[in-house]
Scaffold this motif. Structure first.
Motif, short mmCIF file in Angstrom:
data_model
loop_
_atom_site.label_atom_id
_atom_site.label_comp_id
_atom_site.label_asym_id
_atom_site.label_seq_id
_atom_site.Cartn_x
_atom_site.Cartn_y
_atom_site.Cartn_z
N ILE A 193 0.96 -1.30 -0.20
CA ILE A 193 -0.12 -0.08 0.08
C ILE A 193 0.89 1.26 0.18
CG2 ILE A 193 -1.87 1.19 1.19
CD1 ILE A 193 -2.72 -1.45 2.57
N SER A 194 0.64 2.13 -1.02
CA SER A 194 1.63 3.27 -1.14
C SER A 194 0.83 4.31 -1.95
CB SER A 194 2.84 3.04 -1.73
OG SER A 194 3.69 3.87 -1.93
N GLN A 195 0.72 5.33 -1.24
CA GLN A 195 0.08 6.67 -2.03
C GLN A 195 0.99 6.92 -3.05
OE1 GLN A 195 -0.40 10.18 -3.65
NE2 GLN A 195 1.28 10.41 -2.42
N SER A 196 2.24 7.10 -2.97
CA SER A 196 3.25 7.70 -4.08
C SER A 196 3.63 6.79 -4.93
CB SER A 196 4.77 8.32 -3.41
OG SER A 196 5.21 7.22 -2.79
N GLY A 197 3.84 5.39 -4.53
CA GLY A 197 4.37 4.34 -5.35
C GLY A 197 5.79 4.39 -5.65
N GLU A 198 6.38 5.44 -4.87
CA GLU A 198 7.93 5.67 -5.04
C GLU A 198 8.77 5.36 -3.55
OE1 GLU A 198 9.45 5.70 -7.87
OE2 GLU A 198 7.54 6.59 -8.93
N THR A 199 7.90 4.78 -2.57
CA THR A 199 8.53 4.87 -1.23
C THR A 199 9.44 3.67 -1.07
OG1 THR A 199 6.47 5.70 -0.08
CG2 THR A 199 8.06 4.20 1.46
N MET A 200 10.84 4.04 -1.19
CA MET A 200 11.87 2.91 -1.32
C MET A 200 11.75 1.88 -0.32
SD MET A 200 14.35 2.33 -3.31
CE MET A 200 14.98 3.60 -4.11
N LYS B 93 1.74 14.22 15.74
CA LYS B 93 3.35 14.31 15.79
C LYS B 93 3.79 15.15 14.51
CE LYS B 93 3.46 9.78 17.48
NZ LYS B 93 3.91 8.12 17.10
N GLU B 94 3.03 14.62 13.46
CA GLU B 94 3.78 15.44 12.00
C GLU B 94 3.51 16.70 12.15
OE1 GLU B 94 3.24 12.57 8.54
OE2 GLU B 94 1.63 12.60 9.51
N LEU B 95 2.10 17.08 12.26
CA LEU B 95 1.65 18.41 12.06
C LEU B 95 1.81 19.42 13.17
CD1 LEU B 95 -1.55 17.15 10.51
CD2 LEU B 95 0.25 18.38 9.25
C1 F6R Z 1 1.99 10.14 7.12
C2 F6R Z 1 2.75 10.05 5.97
C3 F6R Z 1 3.42 8.99 6.03
C4 F6R Z 1 3.25 8.01 4.51
C5 F6R Z 1 4.44 6.90 4.36
C6 F6R Z 1 4.25 6.03 3.12
O1 F6R Z 1 1.13 11.42 7.18
O2 F6R Z 1 2.45 10.66 4.86
O3 F6R Z 1 3.57 8.18 6.93
O4 F6R Z 1 2.00 7.60 4.69
O5 F6R Z 1 5.73 7.65 4.17
O6 F6R Z 1 4.16 6.89 2.15
P1 F6R Z 1 3.48 5.93 0.77
O7 F6R Z 1 2.14 5.85 0.82
O8 F6R Z 1 3.67 7.23 -0.48
O9 F6R Z 1 4.30 4.81 0.40
#
Ligand code: F6R
Length: 369
Positions: A103-110, A244-246
């Motif tokens: 599961i990844s929003q960006s599709g680029e998380t190493m 934490k993040e914000l």
């Molecule tokens: C939290 C946040 C990060 C991402 C994580 C995975 O707000 O944005 O924890 O969820 O770095 O990123 P993706 O989904 O792009 O693989």
């Protein structure tokens, strides 16, 4: 481009009804089967799946935790959630009958990419739940299920999280149907209920005045705790991560049942605690158990901020604040319960004068291991 909102994050929080609706759009054919976007896994192979391992990081991993509850419930396939950066180095038990879902929003998380590659080397089938068309992780995977949240600009993830959870539900229902598991008969009614969730999120977003007001009073808060149980547990973790993040505030999420095994020692007078309360319809008397957790911490002086469904009066005697969410099935509640926590973190960050869209030390996509 912020659609009239002061920050991308606020816009993206308000995009969430669309993110969920669009992720559901056109997912099922006339027979009610899920339509995956690109699949190089046959139905026969999917029927033979013996275990599922979800790999993801951060917010996406919390979506994965929600997915575990849903997929196991609906398919009876054992599901494990592994932080992607741990997966690769723990000698994972994976073979040709394992479906590894990233599961990844960006599709680029190493970290996530390396986990997917490692899974493929071990012979697993790989499926990517991803928000970014043509990104690396879907290209490296055997199958793709895109979330249609639209571009997420704010560094902290919001609408992608809801879309990831939605896609996970669709995947679980699809697998249940494909395998003819007992629950499959209900897949259509769950899909129908999911279709109604965007309107409920919309309604909920219209009720956030008190949450915004609370955040503005709490700018000096040093620590906030979040409790949840079952699917509310990852919601609590996500609420803590957002804070934490914000807002750079120390925050921790716990499984509510764990409280008495240690964390309750943290509770003293005035400690703010958010509690995500399961629907009164939740099985195993979970509702009652969480209400009694609220009672326990309130008796020790905590300031209890309770997220409960409409009409749940049992929480009233022990709540300093009640944030109401519309009613829905227990399994789908994360799509609603997390929204006030996002709004709270956003406004607490604003109250502290911080940059909501670009928190310090963070990047939108983490492309190093
Ligand atoms: C939290 C946040 C990060 C991402 C994580 C995975 O707000 O944005 O924890 O969820 O770095 O990123 P993706 O989904 O792009 O693989």
């Amino acid at each position: 481009e912020k659609g009239g909102y002061p920050t991308f994050m606020e816009k993206e929080i308000h995009d969430q009804p669309h993110a969920v609706a669009d992720t559901l759009l056109g997912r099922t054919d006339d027979a009610g089967r899920l339509v995956l976007d690109e699949v190089r896994i046959s139905e026969e192979q999917l029927r033979a799946v013996e275990r599922i391992t979800i790999v993801a990081c951060g917010t996406a991993a919390y979506a994965g935790m929600v997915a575990k509850y849903a997929i196991e419930h609906w398919t009876r396939i054992p599901v494990e959630v592994s932080l992607a950066h741990e997966f690769r180095y723990c000698d994972p038990i994976v073979d040709g009958t394992t479906l590894v879902v990233s599961i990844s929003q960006s599709g680029e998380t190493m970290d996530t990419l390396m986990a997917v590659k490692h899974a493929a080397e071990l012979g697993a089938m790989t499926l990517s739940i991803c928000n970014t068309h043509g990104s690396t992780i879907p290209r490296e995977s055997d199958a793709v299920l895109y979330t249609h949240a639209g571009p997420e600009i704010a560094v902290a993830s919001t609408k992608a999280f809801l879309a990831q959870i939605t896609a996970s539900y669709v995947l679980g229902l699809y697998l249940a149907q494909l395998r003819g598991e007992t629950y499959a008969d209900d897949a259509k009614s769950v899909m129908a209920e999911l279709q109604g969730i965007p309107d409920k999120i919309d309604e909920l977003l219209g009720r956030m005045d008190r949450v915004v007001e609370m955040a503005s009073f709490m700018a000096d808060t040093r620590s906030v705790l979040f409790l949840g149980r079952n699917v509310g547990y990852p919601v609590a973790m996500e609420g803590a991560l957002k804070l934490k993040e914000l807002a750079y505030i120390h925050a921790e999420g716990f499984a509510a049942g764990e409280l008495k095994h240690g964390p309750i020692a943290l509770i003293d007078a005035g400690q703010p605690v958010f509690i995500v309360v399961p629907s009164p319809e939740a099985p195993h008397e979970l509702h009652k158990k969480v209400v009694s957790n609220i009672q326990e911490i309130r008796a020790r002086g905590a300031r209890t901020i309770v997220i409960a469904h409409d009409g749940d009066d049992d929480v009233e005697p022990f709540a300093n604040e009640v944030i109401r969410i519309p009613n829905c099935s227990p399994m789908l509640a994360p799509l609603l319960a997390v929204v006030p926590l996002q709004v709270f973190a956003l406004h607490l960050s604003t109250a502290k004068g911080l940059d909501v869209d670009q928190p310090r030390n963070l990047a939108k996509s983490v492309t190093v291991e």
